[in-house]
Design a protein around this motif. Structure first.
Motif, PDB file in Angstrom:
ATOM      1  N   PHE A 385       0.909  -1.257  -0.023  1.00 12.11           N
ATOM      2  CA  PHE A 385       0.022   0.084   0.127  1.00 12.11           C
ATOM      3  C   PHE A 385       0.750   1.197  -0.096  1.00 12.11           C
ATOM      4  O   PHE A 385       0.595   2.331  -0.853  1.00 12.11           O
ATOM      5  CB  PHE A 385      -0.920   0.034   1.185  1.00 12.11           C
ATOM      6  CG  PHE A 385      -1.795   1.128   1.194  1.00 12.11           C
ATOM      7  CD1 PHE A 385      -3.149   0.748   0.550  1.00 12.11           C
ATOM      8  CD2 PHE A 385      -1.840   2.476   1.913  1.00 12.11           C
ATOM      9  CE1 PHE A 385      -4.168   1.636   0.455  1.00 12.11           C
ATOM     10  CE2 PHE A 385      -2.917   3.206   1.665  1.00 12.11           C
ATOM     11  CZ  PHE A 385      -3.832   3.077   0.975  1.00 12.11           C
ATOM     12  N   VAL A 386       2.002   1.186   0.713  1.00  6.95           N
ATOM     13  CA  VAL A 386       2.923   2.303   0.740  1.00  6.95           C
ATOM     14  C   VAL A 386       3.566   2.700  -0.494  1.00  6.95           C
ATOM     15  O   VAL A 386       3.943   3.601  -0.978  1.00  6.95           O
ATOM     16  CB  VAL A 386       3.895   2.091   1.681  1.00  6.95           C
ATOM     17  CG1 VAL A 386       4.953   3.266   1.888  1.00  6.95           C
ATOM     18  CG2 VAL A 386       3.294   2.047   3.355  1.00  6.95           C
ATOM     19  N   VAL A 387       3.784   1.318  -1.286  1.00  4.02           N
ATOM     20  CA  VAL A 387       4.656   1.629  -2.595  1.00  4.02           C
ATOM     21  C   VAL A 387       3.684   2.120  -3.442  1.00  4.02           C
ATOM     22  O   VAL A 387       3.989   2.970  -4.215  1.00  4.02           O
ATOM     23  CB  VAL A 387       4.925   0.019  -3.125  1.00  4.02           C
ATOM     24  CG1 VAL A 387       5.687   0.362  -4.427  1.00  4.02           C
ATOM     25  CG2 VAL A 387       5.811  -0.551  -1.904  1.00  4.02           C
ATOM     26  N   SER A 437       0.168  -0.545 -13.337  1.00  5.68           N
ATOM     27  CA  SER A 437       1.547  -0.999 -12.753  1.00  5.68           C
ATOM     28  C   SER A 437       0.920  -0.557 -11.038  1.00  5.68           C
ATOM     29  O   SER A 437       1.401  -1.410 -10.174  1.00  5.68           O
ATOM     30  CB  SER A 437       2.502  -0.191 -12.962  1.00  5.68           C
ATOM     31  OG  SER A 437       2.993  -0.134 -14.154  1.00  5.68           O
ATOM     32  N   PHE A 438       0.478   0.630 -10.782  1.00  8.07           N
ATOM     33  CA  PHE A 438       0.418   0.978  -9.179  1.00  8.07           C
ATOM     34  C   PHE A 438      -0.893   0.915  -8.745  1.00  8.07           C
ATOM     35  O   PHE A 438      -0.793   0.627  -7.520  1.00  8.07           O
ATOM     36  CB  PHE A 438       1.194   2.231  -9.123  1.00  8.07           C
ATOM     37  CG  PHE A 438       2.495   2.627  -9.484  1.00  8.07           C
ATOM     38  CD1 PHE A 438       3.507   1.803  -8.912  1.00  8.07           C
ATOM     39  CD2 PHE A 438       2.692   2.965 -10.642  1.00  8.07           C
ATOM     40  CE1 PHE A 438       4.821   1.655  -9.326  1.00  8.07           C
ATOM     41  CE2 PHE A 438       4.118   2.910 -11.286  1.00  8.07           C
ATOM     42  CZ  PHE A 438       5.096   2.467 -10.595  1.00  8.07           C
ATOM     43  N   PHE A 439      -1.936   0.868  -9.306  1.00  5.09           N
ATOM     44  CA  PHE A 439      -3.190   0.543  -8.574  1.00  5.09           C
ATOM     45  C   PHE A 439      -3.581  -0.518  -7.894  1.00  5.09           C
ATOM     46  O   PHE A 439      -3.624  -0.756  -6.647  1.00  5.09           O
ATOM     47  CB  PHE A 439      -4.228   0.887  -9.616  1.00  5.09           C
ATOM     48  CG  PHE A 439      -5.675   1.284  -8.981  1.00  5.09           C
ATOM     49  CD1 PHE A 439      -5.827   2.269  -8.342  1.00  5.09           C
ATOM     50  CD2 PHE A 439      -6.764   0.392  -9.196  1.00  5.09           C
ATOM     51  CE1 PHE A 439      -7.129   2.654  -7.458  1.00  5.09           C
ATOM     52  CE2 PHE A 439      -8.011   0.470  -8.396  1.00  5.09           C
ATOM     53  CZ  PHE A 439      -7.922   1.721  -7.660  1.00  5.09           C
ATOM     54  N   PRO A 440      -3.209  -1.794  -8.744  1.00  7.12           N
ATOM     55  CA  PRO A 440      -3.233  -3.050  -7.835  1.00  7.12           C
ATOM     56  C   PRO A 440      -2.607  -3.171  -6.751  1.00  7.12           C
ATOM     57  O   PRO A 440      -2.939  -3.836  -5.748  1.00  7.12           O
ATOM     58  CB  PRO A 440      -2.763  -4.035  -8.924  1.00  7.12           C
ATOM     59  CG  PRO A 440      -2.731  -3.449 -10.337  1.00  7.12           C
ATOM     60  CD  PRO A 440      -2.549  -1.903 -10.027  1.00  7.12           C
ATOM     61  N   MET A 441      -1.461  -2.349  -6.346  1.00  8.10           N
ATOM     62  CA  MET A 441      -0.490  -2.532  -5.404  1.00  8.10           C
ATOM     63  C   MET A 441      -1.374  -2.203  -4.118  1.00  8.10           C
ATOM     64  O   MET A 441      -0.867  -2.639  -3.023  1.00  8.10           O
ATOM     65  CB  MET A 441       0.682  -1.575  -5.453  1.00  8.10           C
ATOM     66  CG  MET A 441       1.665  -2.331  -6.699  1.00  8.10           C
ATOM     67  SD  MET A 441       3.211  -1.267  -6.602  1.00  8.10           S
ATOM     68  CE  MET A 441       4.104  -2.032  -7.782  1.00  8.10           C
ATOM     69  N   HIS A 442      -2.371  -1.185  -4.317  1.00  4.11           N
ATOM     70  CA  HIS A 442      -3.278  -0.781  -3.045  1.00  4.11           C
ATOM     71  C   HIS A 442      -3.746  -1.933  -2.581  1.00  4.11           C
ATOM     72  O   HIS A 442      -3.759  -2.381  -0.988  1.00  4.11           O
ATOM     73  CB  HIS A 442      -4.108   0.205  -3.486  1.00  4.11           C
ATOM     74  CG  HIS A 442      -3.867   1.509  -3.860  1.00  4.11           C
ATOM     75  ND1 HIS A 442      -3.963   1.859  -4.974  1.00  4.11           N
ATOM     76  CD2 HIS A 442      -3.331   2.349  -3.194  1.00  4.11           C
ATOM     77  CE1 HIS A 442      -3.510   3.159  -5.210  1.00  4.11           C
ATOM     78  NE2 HIS A 442      -2.963   3.547  -4.010  1.00  4.11           N
ATOM     79  N   PHE A 443      -4.305  -2.882  -3.219  1.00  4.81           N
ATOM     80  CA  PHE A 443      -4.923  -4.031  -2.794  1.00  4.81           C
ATOM     81  C   PHE A 443      -3.923  -5.293  -2.311  1.00  4.81           C
ATOM     82  O   PHE A 443      -4.145  -5.686  -1.294  1.00  4.81           O
ATOM     83  CB  PHE A 443      -5.913  -4.771  -4.009  1.00  4.81           C
ATOM     84  CG  PHE A 443      -6.835  -3.882  -4.447  1.00  4.81           C
ATOM     85  CD1 PHE A 443      -8.149  -3.272  -3.759  1.00  4.81           C
ATOM     86  CD2 PHE A 443      -6.616  -3.008  -5.556  1.00  4.81           C
ATOM     87  CE1 PHE A 443      -8.701  -2.364  -4.289  1.00  4.81           C
ATOM     88  CE2 PHE A 443      -7.494  -2.170  -6.275  1.00  4.81           C
ATOM     89  CZ  PHE A 443      -8.643  -1.993  -5.376  1.00  4.81           C
TER      90      PHE A 443
END
Lengths: 569, 372
Positions: A385-387, A437-443
């Protein structure tokens, strides 16, 4: 008088063309482009490392890496290079190129110091990359002790890392001093501090922040080097040192560093949006003051990076200050929206990237609130989430703004327009690739996937694969931009002095500007954002000579693009 | 007309808020909430999510509406209306976010006060958590034992064996984890409990949670700790047991620890002797026991080499197996001297039972036989 200056300039033999960018020069425009080109090179290096990271993470098992150490090096160097050798110097490059022009000056206050500050960067970059020859740093860009200490990081790359950052920090401090002196002392007659372009405001706020915070980085790095090389133990618990001391000192610099990377980007946005929306910036003073508010608050929030290591009572005040940052940031977001509202929006590549910033940075801001809340952060700290959050701020924010700035000012810097069609392809691919790239990292982070791991629980595989696909799209996205740069530099449409019909002073001279910037001292527009006003239209019509009294000009008419009349030389 | 537009804003705003509430109520973005604290954190998270969704919709909606409604029409070369600002509006969008973050701060503070629990509770279970490169270990408190054979000294020895690589916790009882690190910083993280606390060397930290669901989850390391950091997140598990199962587990662990500590010839006892009583580390290297001497030959892999010597019949005392070689090397070191080292450096008197008891000797032999 213009002739005199030109004669003197012509008397000194000077390298021409590309060659002039490869040698010592005290011309702020040359230095600005040197910063931009150098940091763009490091953007490509950092991007390559990011692609390797994402390819490794395509599957849960180790695929590319021989061991965790190799992977730790990848993200350590990716983070360090992107922050210290790309975003910070890239924005310093914009500042160098634009601030004297926007103030109608020949150069910065200290041209020699300016060149000196730049020339610390290439050696710093070489020293950083040289880590690979002696065993590179692998303690993360945060280099927490004791992992980065002599016992657990015995390889010399960690030492080179610290030396390189020392140079970059010094360069940054010298640049900041130069900006502050220039901005406070060299405004042209007729430009009060409340008539400065907002990019200049942002650069001022950033420079104050650099001057306050960067000495702490230097102090921390000095202690790190002593611990590693001279046998001291400031940070080593086994011999009486304290690892939390490093965290405090490091974040006292590195949180403000986030704003050092975001404030000038916001400044770029405040220039690009009004010009391409053909409408005055909404709430000039609120935007200018919010930069100062963010710079101030940015200095007192560092503890939120330590919510899982600080004493629990000490977490509360940092939660409050961090939450407060949302207020000036929100002011900017809404003011930009207000700028769009009622405009005549032109979808140039510069504007598309600026809109990309608006729509993506807001997510980075919102997730920042989640991370400010101590109980929620305890779950999310050091997860993906931080990434996601930091990339929405620094890529969705800073990088989108940097591209907006490049499309906006490339015509001024080169005298030629970039190709708009390639620019739009570049934007579309970057936007989609970035989001994927980055939206899925939240989950992933919400599910509990920790960051900085190269093998992971198979339940995280699908979202990681999606993220890797996004990263590959980003790799493709840079190609049209590179082609565009090369082709437009040689065969681009001539830009003329003011292709966007903008009101700030950098457009009131030829493209590229002559060595001494302006043939005659320019007269600033009464309002640098006076789009849609008779005064603004008159000012544009006169090519920046002077706005005649609004008299005969029709309201709301900026007329056709006006070329600067030939100067008599 | 003016009323109409106002009505539209109200309707759109209400729709955004409705969507926000809906998302906040229905989103399942966090892992299973297996601790009492998790439920409180999740309510806070979902409340924030609802507000976040509304803010997100207002901003993105504003952008999308603007780029459609205010796009330049072909042939239009004019500028937009010269609106420089609107003080009431600007004060509103400064004040409203300020109120929102104020509310969120208060709510967050409240939740944090309920989950951080600094006061010791009567029924809490204290469990030690030790981070090391690259594994977690967990130490448990000893149950009462009225066995008269258990001297305070033995009890101290037993304590050293109350260690496990799995974290067992009882259902519905608060757990106070007392967290330390042996080397670099690690971070003790159980996503399903919403608990995370750095294990910082040189400090003792604490974390609190009350498991309310039975199950097994990973104990993750959330702070970069070196080459093996990734593996450390899929190595140790936390297992939630019924109180009776937990008591059973502690009893079993204690019985095992007691047996080990009570057997004067166990390898574990041998290890302690090597470290503490006989100062083997003055001369020998032995990673497993943290010995760093550099005068005599290394003891790393000694069991494997001893088997080789036993086959060749070198330096054996009291048998013909690997144990006999190790025993020989201790009680009569000159019988076989490792090439490259001089005879007579190692003390010659360990064969004397007054210097090294028979039990101690066998414990050390048994320990060194585990060093392969």
């Amino acid at each position: 008088m213009a002739t005199t200056a030109q004669t003197i300039a012509a008397a000194i033999p000077k390298p021409r063309g590309i060659a002039k960018y490869l040698v010592w020069s005290i011309d702020h425009k040359v230095i600005g482009i040197q910063y931009i080109a150098t940091s763009f090179f490091f953007f490509l290096v950092g991007g390559l490392l990011a692609e390797l990271i994402r390819i490794e993470l395509l599957t849960p098992a180790a695929s590319l890496m021989v061991d965790g150490g190799a992977y730790n090096t990848l993200f350590t160097m990716h983070g360090t290079i992107m922050i210290f050798l790309f975003v910070v110097p890239m924005l310093a490059g914009f500042g160098n190129y634009l601030v004297p022009l926007m103030l109608g000056q020949k150069d910065m206050a200290f041209p020699w110091l300016n060149a000196f500050a730049f020339w610390m960067l290439p050696p710093a970059g070489v020293i950083m990359l040289a880590g690979w020859l002696v065993g590179p740093a692998q303690a993360g860009w945060t280099s927490y002790f004791p992992l980065s200490g002599p016992q657990y990081s015995p390889f010399d790359g960690q030492t080179l890392w610290a030396i390189s950052l020392h140079l970059i920090g010094a360069s940054s401090i010298l640049g900041a001093i130069n900006f502050i002196v220039t901005i406070l002392n060299m405004r042209p007659p007729g430009m009060t501090i409340w008539q400065m372009p907002l990019f200049v405001w942002a650069t001022l706020a950033t420079s104050i922040l650099v001057l306050v915070a960067t000495p702490f980085l230097a102090g921390g790095l000095t202690l790190m080097l002593l611990d590693r090389l001279a046998g001291t133990s400031f940070f080593s618990p086994a011999t009486g040192g304290d690892p939390l001391l490093w965290q405090n000192v490091f974040w006292f610099y590195s949180h403000p560093a986030v704003y050092i990377m975001v404030l000038p980007a916001m400044g770029i946005l405040s220039e690009v949006l009004p010009v391409h929306a053909r409408k005055p910036i909404f709430g000039y003073r609120f935007i200018a003051l919010s930069s100062l508010a963010i710079a101030f608050l940015g200095c007192i929030v560092w503890g939120h990076h330590m919510f899982t290591s600080l004493a629990s009572w000490a977490r509360i005040p940092f939660m409050l200050t961090t939450m407060l940052i949302a207020v000036p940031t929100g002011v900017k977001m809404f003011s930009w929206l207000g700028t769009l509202w009622g405009g005549k929006i032109r979808f140039t590549s510069a504007m598309l990237f600026a809109l990309g910033f608006l729509s993506m940075f807001v997510l980075g801001g919102i997730t920042g609130i989640f991370l400010a809340s101590v109980p929620v952060d305890i779950h999310l700290h050091d997860t993906y989430f931080v990434v996601a959050h930091l990339h929405f701020v620094l890529f969705g924010g800073s990088v989108f703004a940097i591209f907006a700035g490049l499309y906006h000012w490339f015509p001024k810097m080169s005298g030629r327009m970039l190709n708009e069609r390639l620019g739009k392809v570049h934007f579309a691919l970057t936007y989609v690739g970035f989001f994927l790239s980055f939206f899925p990292m939240h989950f992933l982070g919400l599910e509990g996937m920790p960051r900085r791991i190269y093998t992971y629980d198979p339940k995280y595989e699908a979202l990681n694969a999606l993220s890797t696909i996004g990263a590959l799209i980003l790799a493709v996205a840079i190609v049209p931009f590179l082609v565009n740069l090369v082709v437009s530099l040689t065969a681009g449409k001539p830009a003329g002095s003011n292709p966007w019909r903008a009101l700030t002073l950098e457009w009131m001279t030829s493209s590229p500007p002559p060595d001494h910037n302006f043939d005659e001292p320019p007269i600033p527009a009464h309002d640098p954002y006076g789009y849609g006003t008779p005064e603004g239209a008159a000012y544009l019509a006169s090519g920046g000579k002077m706005a005649p009294s609004a008299g005969g000009h029709g309201y709301l008419h900026a007329d056709q693009p006006i070329e600067r009349p030939a100067t008599g030389d | 007309m003016k009323l109409n537009r106002f009505a539209i804003y109200i309707v759109v705003g209400a729709a955004f808020i409705a969507i926000g509430i809906l998302v906040g109520l229905s989103a399942r973005l966090l892992p299973v909430a297996a601790s009492a604290e998790a439920a409180a954190v999740d309510s806070l998270f979902n409340f924030m999510l609802a507000i976040a969704v509304v803010v997100f919709l207002i901003v993105e909606g504003g952008i999308i509406y603007s780029i459609i409604r205010f796009r330049r029409r072909p042939g239009d070369e004019t500028d937009g209306a010269p609106i420089h600002g609107n003080t009431a509006l600007e004060i509103t969008w400064t004040a409203v976010p300020a109120v929102i973050v104020f509310v969120l701060s208060i709510y967050s503070y409240q939740v944090y006060m309920t989950i951080r629990n600094p006061e010791p509770k009567d029924n809490e279970v204290r469990i030690g958590v030790i981070g090391q490169q690259f594994a977690w270990k967990f130490t448990y408190e000893m149950p009462e034992d009225d066995d008269p054979k258990v001297t305070p000294e033995l009890r101290e020895r037993i304590k050293q064996y109350m260690v496990d690589s799995t974290l067992y916790v009882p259902l519905n009882r608060p757990v106070r984890a007392i967290i330390e690190s042996q080397d670099v910083i690690h971070s003790f993280y159980i996503p399903e409990f919403r608990v995370k606390q750095d294990a910082t060397p040189g400090r003792i930290s604490e974390a609190y949670f009350t498991p309310v669901k039975k199950g097994e989850w990973w104990v993750v390391c959330a702070e970069l700790c070196g080459v093996g950091h990734a593996a450390m997140s899929q190595l140790n598990k936390v297992v939630v047991l019924e109180q009776s199962e937990f008591d059973q587990y502690i009893a079993t662990l204690y019985a095992k620890a007691k047996a080990t500590a009570s057997d004067p010839r166990s390898p574990e006892v041998g290890k302690q002797l090597v470290i503490n009583k006989y100062a083997c580390g003055a001369c020998h290297v032995l990673d497993d026991a943290g010995l760093v001497g550099n005068i005599g030959p290394s003891l790393n892999g000694i069991a494997t080499r001893a088997a080789g010597h036993a086959e060749r019949g070198e330096g054996l005392v009291g048998g013909t197996d690997a144990a006999a070689y190790i025993r020989g090397s201790i009680v009569n070191p000159n019988l076989y001297v490792v090439p490259g080292y001089a005879a007579g450096i190692m003390p010659q008197n360990y064969g004397n039972p007054n210097v090294m008891s028979e039990d101690d000797l066998e414990a050390i032999v048994n320990y060194l036989l585990t060093i392969r």
